[in-house]
Each structure stands twice: as structure tokens, then as C-alpha cells.
Scaffold this motif. Structure first.
Motif, PDB file in Angstrom:
ATOM      1  N   ALA A 239      64.724  70.641   9.681  1.00  0.00           N
ATOM      2  CA  ALA A 239      65.686  71.663  10.097  1.00  0.00           C
ATOM      3  C   ALA A 239      66.007  72.586   8.933  1.00  0.00           C
ATOM      4  N   GLY A 240      65.899  73.884   9.173  1.00  0.00           N
ATOM      5  CA  GLY A 240      66.324  74.876   8.200  1.00  0.00           C
ATOM      6  C   GLY A 240      67.430  75.707   8.821  1.00  0.00           C
ATOM      7  N   THR A 286      71.229  66.857  14.325  1.00  0.00           N
ATOM      8  CA  THR A 286      71.180  68.307  14.548  1.00  0.00           C
ATOM      9  C   THR A 286      72.560  68.887  14.847  1.00  0.00           C
ATOM     10  N   LYS A 287      73.554  68.035  15.026  1.00  0.00           N
ATOM     11  CA  LYS A 287      74.909  68.508  15.288  1.00  0.00           C
ATOM     12  C   LYS A 287      75.648  68.881  14.005  1.00  0.00           C
ATOM     13  N   SER A 288      74.979  68.759  12.876  1.00  0.00           N
ATOM     14  CA  SER A 288      75.645  69.078  11.610  1.00  0.00           C
ATOM     15  C   SER A 288      76.071  70.542  11.578  1.00  0.00           C
ATOM     16  N   ASP A 311      78.906  62.770   6.831  1.00  0.00           N
ATOM     17  CA  ASP A 311      79.405  62.908   8.199  1.00  0.00           C
ATOM     18  C   ASP A 311      78.326  63.044   9.265  1.00  0.00           C
ATOM     19  N   PHE A 312      77.078  63.311   8.870  1.00  0.00           N
ATOM     20  CA  PHE A 312      76.049  63.568   9.883  1.00  0.00           C
ATOM     21  C   PHE A 312      74.774  62.741   9.689  1.00  0.00           C
ATOM     22  N   ARG A 313      74.829  61.734   8.845  1.00  0.00           N
ATOM     23  CA  ARG A 313      73.646  60.916   8.608  1.00  0.00           C
ATOM     24  C   ARG A 313      73.418  59.932   9.761  1.00  0.00           C
TER      25      ARG A 313
END
Length: 327
Positions: A239-240, A286-288, A311-313
Motif C-alpha cells: 500500500a502506498g 488497509t483501514k489505517s 494501532d493498525f498492525r
């Protein structure tokens, strides 16, 4: 099979007093292997001790993350504790919310070569202390990354690197030593490539180099400050995201480098001094998003990476996040 871990982050859980000395000993051992002198070891000892004690005393549970490269060693404390309503007040040597001497944060700031902190009331705190092995070069762009293995693996299947104005991130297929071998090979090719090579050719050469491995997802980004643009070339699920006034996803092509790729393309996006580039493997959900972190974009890239990792791992894969912005 040799395991390559030079770029990986070490993580230490700190949830009780016994963990404080354990993490201090581990970090000092790592610093000694890097050639820290007695003065730097003394400063580092106090900083790690204070950071770990703060996690126990104020958050009850947290993590110490340790990164190093040829120029520096980073120690980061992160937690989901009560946070701070007034960071400046908490930094004062005479202030304490727990009846202690109140010198912890001030001492950490004075003893570190680079220091930064980000805290949200009710959400937790991120604290960075960097120790320099060599002078930091003058540069337009600054970056930082966190790279953690699958919780059940010792070797990390992800690899990342930054070279001048180019960034790479590879997620070896699956996890464990074979994924590590694939991502390491991609990293070495990236570090050794001719910088005049365009990103499409670099991706094609990476594909050929990884044919004897299990392959993986791979992405490159190149920032052209003078032209005001960033070019992204990705294959697979790296993801970029480009953060400016709004967050914007960057396009990757389908396929697996080292196995089967389709048409390799690059996509260009506007870049200015306020832009922030974040690249992550699929160990980061992907919700980061940075929307819930007011002011974080202006902090050191290590703290941005820390917030995303905390928080998103996902806990079922290797996880890596790389952050790049203007100095």
C-alpha cells in the motif's frame, strides 16, 4: 538458510518491573555490538531505563521498539495508556503525576541526540530517542520505518530501504526464512542499482532476480522535489498512500514479483513540502488513517510509523511501514 535481519525492528513487551532491566540489558548489548562508546552507552542506559519505567508506572503495558542503521540507533516507547493532556507540562523536570521525582521525560530529552514525543489524552503516547553513530547528513527528505516479523517467527519476511530520494518495500510471499530470503534479495538489488535506472526497469530486474525465490509484493517510490512529483511503481499488495490536504492511494499492478507479473507501470502524483508518503505491507490493515491523530504529520516520521504500527498492525503476518517527508 541464512536469515538477514539488519533492517528489522526488535520489539520488547514492557508490562512489569522485571521487564525494565531485561530490555535495558538487551538494548545495551545491541549498542555495544554497534560500537557505542562509554559515554553513549551511559546515556542510552538511562534513557532506556526511564522509558521502560514510564511504561510500567504510567501506562501499565507498552512496547519498546529498537531500530538501527549505520548512522543511528532509535529507541521508541509506545503505549495505549492514559496519554498526556499537556505534553509541555509533563516534560518539566519538577512535574510528576505519580509522585515520583518527575525527571524522566526531561532526562530522556537531554540525553538523546534526537527526541520527539506525541501523546493523546486517553489514547496513549509515542516517544522517540535517537542516538547518533555518525553525523546525520544534510538532506531535503527524512524517513523512518518499523519492520516487525510475524509473532511466531524470528525472521522477518518484509524488507525496506531508502536510498537518496527512492524508497523500496518488499513483502516476501508468506512469512519466515523463505520470505526473508526473497525480500532480502530485492533489498540488496535496490541498494546496489544504478540510480539512473528508471523504476520500471528496476522492477523488471527485481522480477528476474527473485525468480529462484518464492517471490513477493514489491513497490518503489521516487520523489522529485524540483519537479514537485512522486512516482510510484508497485506490483502486488504494497500500500502506498500520499498525505497532503487529503489522503490519496497510489496504484499498484497485479502480480507477484519473482513469479508472474503483468504490465509494469508507474504513476505520478503531486508532491510539495507538506506531503507525507506512507508505504506499508499487508501486515498493516488497509483501514489505517491519520485522521484521528491531529498534529501527527508534523512530528518525526518515526512517530508516524509508530502510531500506524501500534494501532493498525495485524498479528498474523509480518508488518512494515515506511514514512517519508520533507526535513
Amino acid at each position: 538458510m541464512a536469515v538477514n535481519e539488519g533492517y528489522c525492528t526488535r520489539a520488547f513487551i514492557v508490562a512489569e518491573v522485571a521487564h525494565v532491566d531485561a530490555v535495558r540489558r538487551a538494548v545495551i548489548k545491541q549498542a555495544q555490538a554497534l560500537g557505542f562508546d562509554e559515554d553513549a552507552l551511559g546515556r542510552l542506559t538511562i534513557v532506556v531505563q526511564e522509558m521502560a519505567r514510564n511504561l510500567v508506572n504510567h501506562a501499565e503495558h507498552g512496547e519498546i521498539l529498537v531500530n538501527h542503521d549505520e548512522r543511528s540507533l532509535d529507541v521508541m516507547a509506545m503505549d495505549r495508556g492514559p496519554g498526556m493532556a499537556n505534553v509541555s507540562q509533563c516534560m518539566a523536570d519538577s512535574y510528576s503525576s505519580k509522585g515520583t521525582m518527575g525527571a524522566g521525560l526531561g532526562a530522556i530529552r537531554r540525553l538523546s541526540d534526537v527526541f520527539d514525543i506525541y501523546s493523546q489524552l486517553g489514547q496513549g503516547t509515542l516517544l522517540l530517542a535517537r542516538f547518533l553513530l555518525a553525523a546525520e547528513p544534510a538532506t531535503v527528505l527524512v524517513s523512518s520505518a518499523l519492520c516487525l516479523p510475524h509473532p511466531k517467527e524470528e525472521s522477518c519476511g518484509d524488507a525496506w530501504a531508502v536510498r537518496d530520494n527512492r524508497v523500496m518495500l518488499c513483502d516476501g510471499l508468506g512469512h519466515g526464512p523463505q520470505a526473508n530470503e526473497a525480500s532480502w534479495r530485492a533489498r540488496q538489488l535496490f541498494l546496489d542499482h544504478d540510480p539512473r535506472m528508471n523504476l520500471i526497469e528496476l522492477m523488471e530486474r527485481s522480477h528476474q532476480a527473485l525468480l529462484s525465490t518464492r517471490g513477493g509484493a514489491l513497490a518503489f517510490a521516487e520523489v522529485d522535489v524540483a519537479q514537485g512529483q512522486v512516482t510510484f511503481c508497485g506490483v502486488g499488495n504494497i500500500a502506498g498512500t500520499l498525505h497532503a490536504e487529503q489522503a490519496r492511494g497510489m496504484v499498484s499492478s497485479n502480480g507477484t514479483v519473482g513469479y508472474k507479473v503483468g504490465r509494469i507501470q508507474t504513476f505520478s502524483y503531486p508532491w510539495d513540502e507538506h506531503s507525507l508518503l506512507i508505504m506499508s505491507s499487508d501486515g498493516i490493515t488497509t483501514k489505517s488513517s491519520l485522521n484521528a491523530y491531529p498534529g501527527l504529520r508534523a512530528r518525526h516520521p518515526a512517530l508516524v510509523a509508530g502510531a500506524i504500527m501500534r494501532d493498525f498492525r495485524r498479528l498474523n503476518d509480518d508488518a512494515t511501514v515506511v514514512v517519508l517527508r520533507h526535513a
